[in-house]
Design a protein around this motif. Sequence first.
Motif: not given
Length: 276
Positions: A18, A21-22, A24-26, A28-29
């Motif tokens: 979890k 995932t958070g 990695s999302t940041v 990626s942005l």
Amino acid sequence: MTKKVKLLNREVREQYYKIVTGVSTVISLILIFVEIPDDWKIKTGIIFSFVMVTIYFCVWRYANNLTNIKLNIDGSDVQIKVGDIFKQDELKVIPFNEYFDTKVDNVIIGEKSLNGQYINKYHPDPKQLDTFISEDKSLEDDIISTHVKRNGKTIKYKLGSSVLINDYVLTAFTKFDEKNKAFLSIYDYLNFLVYFWDEINRIYAQKSVSVPIFGSGITRFRGGFEDIDDNELLNIMIWTFKISKIKFKYPAKLSIIIHEKKIDQINIFKLKEFEK
């Protein structure tokens, strides 16, 4: 650090995924707007890997050091924590034997047991407590038999029978053998919990209730369950609460109190699975 939780524990991995995932999302942005120089790509990859490994070990360490967790079980707030049951707010549950004995003599009741401490602290004259118990109308239907040949009280009550005295709920938890030793089978334990939760539903009147881990002391389990540990007892308690009819509405809650000397043996982190 006590290794209660294994390094590759499933709950640890799920919590880690979890977080990853958070993160990695940041990242990626960020990379949409920021380009990493060629000479920094390898270094950045190494740093990122190091951070991910560090995060995993931090989650694992957190899981092993956890001493307090709040769960929401079918709408009821349940807190499992280290503490002293006598210092909790509102209603506190004290387990007695099936006769509600009150003689603290280190034979029938040990002075260091929860009920021994309770009697010595609040009822220096046990006869007064005996009167409260014998005159409680709610217990009359829970009388099983009268046993006249024993060194103690003679009226035997159904396991789970409970009586409210001020801010304390006294409950008949263990059976007693002819040598005044507390014992239970796992089936007795389950029957106790099912009836006990019904009794709490009758008694609690929208107040918070604190209970110990029943059976965590000197209770002797029989019938092939002699090696049952506190983790298993705690899981059974929460499972039977989950299937019971009782629901605590905010601000009332159920607290399960763990003695500080027992916390190193109990995997609190694993209890998150009860919210699924």
